[in-house]
Design a protein around this motif. Sequence first.
Motif, PDB file in Angstrom:
ATOM      1  N   LEU A   1       0.686  -1.252   0.140  1.00 28.54           N
ATOM      2  CA  LEU A   1       0.055  -0.109  -0.078  1.00 28.54           C
ATOM      3  C   LEU A   1       0.801   1.227   0.059  1.00 28.54           C
ATOM      4  CD1 LEU A   1      -3.443   0.616   1.680  1.00 28.54           C
ATOM      5  CD2 LEU A   1      -1.558   2.254   2.477  1.00 28.54           C
ATOM      6  N   GLY A   2       0.542   2.322  -0.816  1.00 24.47           N
ATOM      7  CA  GLY A   2       1.093   3.592  -0.772  1.00 24.47           C
ATOM      8  C   GLY A   2       0.111   4.889  -0.426  1.00 24.47           C
ATOM      9  N   TRP A   3       0.600   5.335   0.483  1.00 20.08           N
ATOM     10  CA  TRP A   3      -0.360   6.868   0.760  1.00 20.08           C
ATOM     11  C   TRP A   3       0.194   7.783  -0.085  1.00 20.08           C
ATOM     12  CZ3 TRP A   3      -2.225   7.887   6.525  1.00 20.08           C
ATOM     13  CH2 TRP A   3      -2.833   9.136   6.425  1.00 20.08           C
ATOM     14  N   VAL A   4      -0.451   8.304  -1.014  1.00 22.04           N
ATOM     15  CA  VAL A   4      -0.068   9.510  -1.546  1.00 22.04           C
ATOM     16  C   VAL A   4      -0.932  10.645  -1.213  1.00 22.04           C
ATOM     17  CG1 VAL A   4      -0.172  10.366  -4.193  1.00 22.04           C
ATOM     18  CG2 VAL A   4       0.245   8.047  -3.673  1.00 22.04           C
ATOM     19  N   SER A   5      -0.196  11.903  -0.919  1.00 17.89           N
ATOM     20  CA  SER A   5      -0.961  13.094  -0.607  1.00 17.89           C
ATOM     21  C   SER A   5      -0.505  14.001  -1.248  1.00 17.89           C
ATOM     22  CB  SER A   5      -0.397  13.400   0.978  1.00 17.89           C
ATOM     23  OG  SER A   5       0.811  13.512   0.971  1.00 17.89           O
ATOM     24  N   LEU A   6      -0.074  13.749  -2.559  1.00 16.14           N
ATOM     25  CA  LEU A   6       0.171  15.034  -3.609  1.00 16.14           C
ATOM     26  C   LEU A   6      -1.026  15.351  -4.420  1.00 16.14           C
ATOM     27  CD1 LEU A   6       3.667  13.364  -4.413  1.00 16.14           C
ATOM     28  CD2 LEU A   6       3.438  15.865  -3.643  1.00 16.14           C
ATOM     29  N   PHE A   7      -2.082  15.892  -3.982  1.00 15.77           N
ATOM     30  CA  PHE A   7      -3.272  16.488  -4.459  1.00 15.77           C
ATOM     31  C   PHE A   7      -3.835  17.659  -3.876  1.00 15.77           C
ATOM     32  CE2 PHE A   7      -4.399  12.959  -1.352  1.00 15.77           C
ATOM     33  CZ  PHE A   7      -5.521  13.643  -0.820  1.00 15.77           C
ATOM     34  N   ASP A   8      -4.593  18.499  -4.678  1.00 17.09           N
ATOM     35  CA  ASP A   8      -5.549  19.459  -4.218  1.00 17.09           C
ATOM     36  C   ASP A   8      -6.610  18.882  -3.518  1.00 17.09           C
ATOM     37  OD1 ASP A   8      -7.162  21.565  -3.619  1.00 17.09           O
ATOM     38  OD2 ASP A   8      -6.988  22.274  -5.857  1.00 17.09           O
ATOM     39  N   PRO A   9      -6.846  19.133  -2.133  1.00 15.02           N
ATOM     40  CA  PRO A   9      -8.065  18.294  -1.527  1.00 15.02           C
ATOM     41  C   PRO A   9      -9.439  18.982  -2.223  1.00 15.02           C
ATOM     42  CG  PRO A   9      -6.916  19.642   0.008  1.00 15.02           C
ATOM     43  CD  PRO A   9      -5.851  19.421  -1.095  1.00 15.02           C
ATOM     44  N   ALA A  10      -9.205  20.261  -2.321  1.00 16.69           N
ATOM     45  CA  ALA A  10     -10.620  20.605  -2.780  1.00 16.69           C
ATOM     46  C   ALA A  10     -11.012  20.188  -4.276  1.00 16.69           C
ATOM     47  CB  ALA A  10     -10.579  22.153  -3.022  1.00 16.69           C
ATOM     48  N   ALA A  11      -9.981  20.230  -4.990  1.00 13.50           N
ATOM     49  CA  ALA A  11     -10.485  19.570  -6.652  1.00 13.50           C
ATOM     50  C   ALA A  11     -10.614  18.185  -6.381  1.00 13.50           C
ATOM     51  CB  ALA A  11      -9.190  19.830  -7.577  1.00 13.50           C
ATOM     52  N   LEU A  12     -10.093  17.453  -5.834  1.00 10.76           N
ATOM     53  CA  LEU A  12     -10.436  15.854  -5.472  1.00 10.76           C
ATOM     54  C   LEU A  12     -11.857  15.457  -4.902  1.00 10.76           C
ATOM     55  CD1 LEU A  12      -9.469  12.991  -6.059  1.00 10.76           C
ATOM     56  CD2 LEU A  12      -8.060  13.208  -3.892  1.00 10.76           C
ATOM     57  N   ALA A  13     -12.034  16.501  -3.965  1.00  7.15           N
ATOM     58  CA  ALA A  13     -13.492  16.671  -3.334  1.00  7.15           C
ATOM     59  C   ALA A  13     -14.604  16.749  -4.628  1.00  7.15           C
ATOM     60  CB  ALA A  13     -13.535  17.342  -1.997  1.00  7.15           C
ATOM     61  N   GLN A  14     -14.192  17.597  -5.359  1.00  4.75           N
ATOM     62  CA  GLN A  14     -15.070  18.044  -6.352  1.00  4.75           C
ATOM     63  C   GLN A  14     -15.411  16.997  -7.400  1.00  4.75           C
ATOM     64  OE1 GLN A  14     -14.085  21.701  -8.791  1.00  4.75           O
ATOM     65  NE2 GLN A  14     -16.205  21.988  -9.070  1.00  4.75           N
ATOM     66  N   LEU A  15     -14.140  16.218  -7.794  1.00  4.79           N
ATOM     67  CA  LEU A  15     -14.290  15.255  -8.712  1.00  4.79           C
ATOM     68  C   LEU A  15     -15.024  14.228  -8.222  1.00  4.79           C
ATOM     69  CD1 LEU A  15     -13.151  14.104 -11.302  1.00  4.79           C
ATOM     70  CD2 LEU A  15     -11.143  13.121  -9.821  1.00  4.79           C
ATOM     71  N   LEU A  16     -14.964  13.697  -6.665  1.00  2.00           N
ATOM     72  CA  LEU A  16     -15.561  12.451  -6.104  1.00  2.00           C
ATOM     73  C   LEU A  16     -16.934  13.088  -5.700  1.00  2.00           C
ATOM     74  CD1 LEU A  16     -12.486  10.950  -4.684  1.00  2.00           C
ATOM     75  CD2 LEU A  16     -13.552  10.492  -7.008  1.00  2.00           C
ATOM     76  N   GLU A  17     -17.386  14.313  -5.802  1.00  2.00           N
ATOM     77  CA  GLU A  17     -18.841  14.850  -5.645  1.00  2.00           C
ATOM     78  C   GLU A  17     -18.828  14.569  -4.034  1.00  2.00           C
ATOM     79  OE1 GLU A  17     -21.792  12.978  -7.889  1.00  2.00           O
ATOM     80  OE2 GLU A  17     -20.493  12.990  -9.823  1.00  2.00           O
ATOM     81  N   MET A  18     -17.927  15.086  -3.091  1.00  2.00           N
ATOM     82  CA  MET A  18     -17.929  14.991  -1.742  1.00  2.00           C
ATOM     83  C   MET A  18     -18.883  16.300  -1.347  1.00  2.00           C
ATOM     84  SD  MET A  18     -14.315  14.032  -0.590  1.00  2.00           S
ATOM     85  CE  MET A  18     -13.275  12.516  -1.460  1.00  2.00           C
TER      86      MET A  18
END
Lengths: 217, 217
Positions: A153-170
């Motif tokens: 398992l690899g934990w990746v934290s290289l992302f913009d949380p707001a953009a990822l939240a929008q993509l996944l309809e959070m």
Amino acid sequence: MSDSGHCFSEDERQAVYRAIVERRDMRHFLPEPVDPVVLQRLLAAAHHGPSVGLMQPWRFLRITEPSLRQRIHAMVDEERCRTAEAMEARQQEFLRLKVEGILDCGELLVAALMDGREKHVFGRRTLPEMDLASVACAIQNLWLAARAEGLGLGWVSLFDPAALAQLLEMPEGAKPVAVLCLGHVNAFYPAPMLALEGWAAVRPLEELVYTNRWNNP
Amino acid sequence: MSDSGHCFSEDERQAVYRAIVERRDMRHFLPEPVDPVVLQRLLAAAHHGPSVGLMQPWRFLRITEPSLRQRIHAMVDEERCRTAEAMEARQQEFLRLKVEGILDCGELLVAALMDGREKHVFGRRTLPEMDLASVACAIQNLWLAARAEGLGLGWVSLFDPAALAQLLEMPEGAKPVAVLCLGHVNAFYPAPMLALEGWAAVRPLEELVYTNRWNNP
């Protein structure tokens, strides 16, 4: 040491330490899928994590659509470049590292903090970030269980949380905190990859443990 | 499932799951001290935790002075009362709970985030709180190892971090995130104490796992 009712055998104890010592943050994966029965065990292990005030703030999204996986990969690669720009002296060194295995891993998960957390005050009045600590403990459970299953398992934290939240309809208030690459691996790194690559050295434990006050050995 | 070189035996796998399932957030302790050799193994387990960019942001303080333990207990009890005040409807219910075992446990630790974290950009440009996630993973390692050693651990987050930082002479930028009660126990709770006490119910896992987008089962 304690009564036998709750004791682990010596072999059981060693197995727990083995998982702890041999767990790695993996970036290299084989393409075979993860058995759904095993995945269910891993998610159940995460759900056995501790949580502040038993709020169980973790949510897990399985990413099964290839196009969504592609978009998450693109998002992470964009942040990888922005992070490199922010690095100044070590920029080229950073860009040579493999920092994710999103397109390679058998199973892609996103872990997130739930919405509606502000009403949970227990253990969080002065430390609201304890919800993240709970999610991290759940992920560590999943990580160790995966190691015991022979999965990386690899934990990746290289992302913009707001953009990822929008993509996944959070919903408002929810927040992604981890892109988790899970899957079969050819081999586990013999030491943390960033140590093997010379990015950072593992520090001696005694430098990180103090007595009664800071820096007091 | 994977080649035998990195496989755990069935017994080893079960032992890892046993630690995950039987770990509890403990509030009740026996007064006997923790063997220093065992404590060292537990701290080493924590130090085997994953960390963002291998920054190893965790620091552990052993509290060995009885007067310091008393002051930490008083600090936690003050925050317990303030939290109760913030709770409105469930105030009396909260005040009946045992939320810490600071004066009872064999060993008291404080876990903290190191100072000087702002220069660590790797995996933290958009999510600076990943340093806390790393400390939480380290604590979860320690927690599971403690369970395998037959020892209980309780994570207490009812304190004012600035006041505790000052008490332990932490430098600017360092932050305590956990008061950890560690020690021998008479028995581990058969389920999370807050579930046994009726504070909250353990949610079914399937409510917390989505596919591709939020709330999509």
